[in-house]
Design an enzyme around this catalytic site. Structure first.
Site, short mmCIF file in Angstrom:
data_model
loop_
_atom_site.label_atom_id
_atom_site.label_comp_id
_atom_site.label_asym_id
_atom_site.label_seq_id
_atom_site.Cartn_x
_atom_site.Cartn_y
_atom_site.Cartn_z
N ARG A 1 -22.52 -0.79 -27.89
CA ARG A 1 -22.79 0.65 -28.17
C ARG A 1 -21.61 1.29 -28.87
O ARG A 1 -21.55 2.46 -29.14
CB ARG A 1 -23.33 1.53 -27.02
CG ARG A 1 -24.29 0.95 -26.39
CD ARG A 1 -24.79 1.99 -25.30
NE ARG A 1 -25.85 1.30 -24.36
CZ ARG A 1 -25.43 0.54 -23.34
NH1 ARG A 1 -24.32 0.61 -22.88
NH2 ARG A 1 -26.50 0.07 -22.52
N LYS B 1 -23.29 6.14 -43.51
CA LYS B 1 -24.64 5.35 -43.41
C LYS B 1 -24.27 3.85 -43.48
O LYS B 1 -23.91 3.35 -44.07
CB LYS B 1 -25.46 5.67 -44.71
CG LYS B 1 -26.12 7.01 -44.69
CD LYS B 1 -26.99 7.05 -46.20
CE LYS B 1 -27.87 8.36 -45.91
NZ LYS B 1 -28.76 7.90 -47.18
N GLU C 1 -23.66 4.37 -60.15
CA GLU C 1 -23.46 5.29 -59.08
C GLU C 1 -22.51 6.45 -59.31
O GLU C 1 -22.52 7.52 -58.87
CB GLU C 1 -23.14 4.67 -57.85
CG GLU C 1 -24.15 3.80 -57.14
CD GLU C 1 -25.35 4.26 -56.41
OE1 GLU C 1 -25.14 5.39 -55.99
OE2 GLU C 1 -26.35 3.64 -56.19
N LYS D 1 -19.18 13.32 -53.27
CA LYS D 1 -20.05 12.99 -51.96
C LYS D 1 -19.48 13.58 -50.71
O LYS D 1 -20.42 14.11 -49.90
CB LYS D 1 -19.93 11.49 -51.91
CG LYS D 1 -20.86 11.00 -50.67
CD LYS D 1 -21.26 9.54 -50.92
CE LYS D 1 -22.39 9.15 -49.70
NZ LYS D 1 -22.67 7.66 -49.76
N GLU E 1 -27.87 14.20 -42.84
CA GLU E 1 -29.09 13.97 -43.84
C GLU E 1 -30.23 14.50 -43.59
O GLU E 1 -31.34 14.10 -43.59
CB GLU E 1 -29.29 12.61 -43.98
CG GLU E 1 -30.17 12.31 -45.29
CD GLU E 1 -30.06 10.58 -45.72
OE1 GLU E 1 -29.96 10.10 -44.93
OE2 GLU E 1 -30.32 10.59 -47.06
N ARG F 1 -28.06 16.41 -48.45
CA ARG F 1 -27.66 15.41 -48.47
C ARG F 1 -28.72 14.31 -49.39
O ARG F 1 -28.21 13.42 -49.85
CB ARG F 1 -27.32 14.75 -47.15
CG ARG F 1 -26.72 13.24 -47.19
CD ARG F 1 -25.98 12.82 -46.15
NE ARG F 1 -25.63 11.47 -46.01
CZ ARG F 1 -24.83 10.75 -45.26
NH1 ARG F 1 -24.34 11.60 -44.24
NH2 ARG F 1 -24.46 9.65 -45.33
N ASN G 1 -29.94 10.85 -53.13
CA ASN G 1 -30.62 9.89 -53.40
C ASN G 1 -31.42 10.08 -55.18
O ASN G 1 -32.38 9.49 -55.18
CB ASN G 1 -32.00 9.90 -52.47
CG ASN G 1 -31.33 9.33 -51.06
OD1 ASN G 1 -30.73 8.45 -50.91
ND2 ASN G 1 -31.84 10.11 -49.89
N HIS H 1 -32.92 7.20 -56.43
CA HIS H 1 -32.96 6.13 -55.40
C HIS H 1 -34.69 5.82 -55.14
O HIS H 1 -34.82 4.80 -54.67
CB HIS H 1 -32.22 6.24 -54.23
CG HIS H 1 -30.70 6.07 -54.32
ND1 HIS H 1 -30.08 6.64 -55.35
CD2 HIS H 1 -29.99 5.21 -53.46
CE1 HIS H 1 -28.71 6.23 -55.39
NE2 HIS H 1 -28.79 5.40 -54.15
N HIS I 1 -35.55 2.38 -55.58
CA HIS I 1 -36.15 1.31 -54.20
C HIS I 1 -37.23 0.71 -54.56
O HIS I 1 -37.68 -0.38 -53.98
CB HIS I 1 -36.20 2.37 -52.96
CG HIS I 1 -34.79 2.63 -52.47
ND1 HIS I 1 -34.61 3.32 -51.25
CD2 HIS I 1 -33.41 2.13 -52.66
CE1 HIS I 1 -33.31 3.27 -51.05
NE2 HIS I 1 -32.55 2.63 -51.82
N HIS J 1 -28.79 -3.34 -57.07
CA HIS J 1 -29.06 -1.71 -56.68
C HIS J 1 -28.57 -0.80 -57.51
O HIS J 1 -29.58 0.17 -58.02
CB HIS J 1 -28.27 -1.62 -55.43
CG HIS J 1 -28.22 -0.12 -54.76
ND1 HIS J 1 -29.62 0.21 -54.21
CD2 HIS J 1 -27.54 0.86 -54.76
CE1 HIS J 1 -29.37 1.62 -54.19
NE2 HIS J 1 -28.33 1.98 -54.16
#
Lengths: 365, 365
Positions: free
Chosen positions: B120, B142, B184, B226, B236, B240, B244, B247, B251, B264
């Site tokens: 955890r 993330k 990016e 960022k 998010e 935020r 993306n 993206h 994606h 990517h």
């Protein structure tokens, strides 16, 4: 009888625990805690036939989806959690979805971990249907799964939006599971709350027969003790370790013999007796108080002897990879006095070895 | 040239990003961020031969352990993360251990998720070795893995203790990966920072040739944009989503064609051009500004055309399970004006369909 509400105070992640009979039918209690339209109910093959339809009726204003998992600790794995992820993606759940755990601790732990991890976090609600999960999983936010090399080794801290402990659901519990749950209740009496331990000595048979007053009191009191400790230490860096009373020994028993041979609560009962025995050897509690603990467990048919199949080496091996090992030093939860648990890494090694070698803890030699 | 430090301010989870050449050799920079004795370095088969021994020399005062994973986005799975768990348990790592991610975004994402989930939560440090991971994975916390039904669908928010962006490690990057990383960087110029976009138009070839001054400036500026956005919205829920940009389309391309066909950053470049094209159709930016974006990408050999293999239906299918879908409504990141991204769910459906059907975005019809 009406229900009670206990508020677990964790700043912006505070949430209520509702405790009482027939909560599954009270749809007005659920709706404030579901923010989107879609809901996935996660349950298992034992609980689904008993309570799934009732819950679905109460939630009929939402877009309901369900996944029914196999029942048992042996399924508390990353693979099973991945079944939940696959289901969520196949049914196009977004990050506005709410997961509802309907079942015992295994369902709660896996659903909580799935909710923590699906798209990096969605809401979840717990409906614990066992004594163990009502007193233990309701508070603290620990979620996760087992790994073949250790119990609860993978997981997350994730607080639910709300917990609904429907005391009626306890009526369908097998006796053995009821007893195992009561083992955790006794634990709360032993960690910090001597008055609760005394109450248990007087009322354990009412609790065992599911007298509503006794059940509500025991659940609420256990949650209070736990919430008090968790509030002091949400991320388990210190005092929260006290909640692991009996668990280091207990986990060794569970992992050595394979999950399923002993129920978690049964292993904890034996582990608590072992911690108590070592505390007697250390001179911290009297042998009489130690026997009171054994007697209380025996009244509800819990095991109090160390498994004959286990050798000292089995304990040593399994305990060394337990989470209670910090920087190579074994820490155990023992008693400093009756009903006062402490974190100790200064116990005598020979006395620990004697404890691991003992089978019947009613004898001191 | 000396290094710079950028502090990402997230209250008790604040951490520094060090940016500069030769950081791998500066052992004094690492030690303040490792609290226990044991360290597990997680890296891959490509990066290990280049940098693992150097890092191990710098960390020789710790009990070092390593796991070398196969390289590639196709290994960014729950199964691979489970290899990390198994290794941690076999080598008896406790919750005081520190995981160090040495590699690109895939290694960083998996190591971060493993650190979030092992017992955890344990500490972790990022040593990103690609442009993409230095600008993108360094900030924001993330972490996660792909699921066969969707990219980055399983994960956690987990902040590192520190990030070390060693600019020297970029010198061993294949050209194609360098370009993908620069995609990016351009994104950060396009989201909110027009002056940075103009700087990029003037300096992109210096950046592409890894001029140290240009690299440090581009990485720092990207991280600043960022960090500014993440500070406003750590979990998010709102702004935020601007990160993306490109993206959602990207994606769809990656999942339709299988991870690995496009890098990517390459998919993001195409996706950004698609977002830009739709913004032109919506009347928000000029066709000339749209061409500036295409030209900038082309200078560093990034793809700017939609894949010929993909049909409109492929986009539609893949985009509907994307995380950007909130309660059934598709949200896209578009431009409200040049270098100002917005979250939109009010774009014209026909114009979206036209964008999805277009292959060459240098033509308006």
């Amino acid at each position: 009888m009406t229900y009670q509400t206990l508020n677990v105070d964790l700043a912006e992640r505070s949430y209520p625990i509702f405790i009482g009979p027939d909560l599954l039918n009270k749809s007005e209690l659920f709706t404030p805690y579901i923010s989107g339209k879609k809901v996935l109910i996660v349950t298992n093959q034992t609980v689904a036939p008993l309570y799934l339809e009732r819950l679905k009726s109460s939630l009929s204003s939402f877009e309901l989806d369900e996944i029914i998992l196999p029942d048992g600790e042996q399924y508390k794995t990353l693979d099973t959690v991945n079944l939940i992820f696959t289901h969520l993606l196949e049914k196009k759940h977004s990050r506005k979805t709410t997961l509802i755990a309907l079942g015992g601790g295994v369902i709660g732990d896996m659903t909580g971990f799935a909710a923590a991890s699906f798209q990096r976090g969605v809401d979840f609600i717990q409906i614990p249907t066992t004594v163990l999960s009502q007193v233990d999983s309701s508070v603290g936010g620990k979620t996760g799964v087992n790994h073949k090399l250790g119990k609860n080794m993978i997981g997350a801290f994730k607080q639910p939006k709300a917990v609904f402990a429907d005391t009626n659901t306890l009526k369908t519990l097998p006796n053995r599971e009821l007893s195992a749950g009561i083992a955790e209740v006794v634990k709360y009496g032993l960690i910090t709350d001597y008055l609760f331990f005394e109450w248990l000595e007087k009322n354990i048979l009412e609790l065992y027969s599911l007298d509503e007053r006794a059940v509500q009191y025991a659940i609420k009191q256990s949650c209070l003790v736990k919430a008090d400790i968790v509030n002091q230490d949400e991320m388990e860096s210190g005092v929260r370790a006290l909640l692991n009373l009996g668990h280091t020994f207990g986990h060794a028993i569970e992992t050595s013999l394979g999950y399923g041979k002993y129920l978690h609560g049964e292993a904890v009962a034996i582990g608590t007796v072992m911690a108590s025995y070592l505390s007697v050897l250390e001179g911290n509690i009297s042998f009489e108080d130690h026997l009171r603990i054994i007697n209380l467990f025996e009244k509800v048919n819990l095991p109090v002897d160390s498994p004959v199949e286990m050798q000292v080496d089995d304990f040593v091996e399994k305990m060394s990879i337990d989470k209670k090992v910090v920087d190579g030093k074994l820490r155990l939860i023992l008693f400093s006095k009756m009903s006062q648990a402490i974190i100790s890494d200064t116990f005598d090694h020979e006395k620990l070895m004697k404890t691991l070698a003992t089978k019947n803890f009613r004898n001191l030699d």
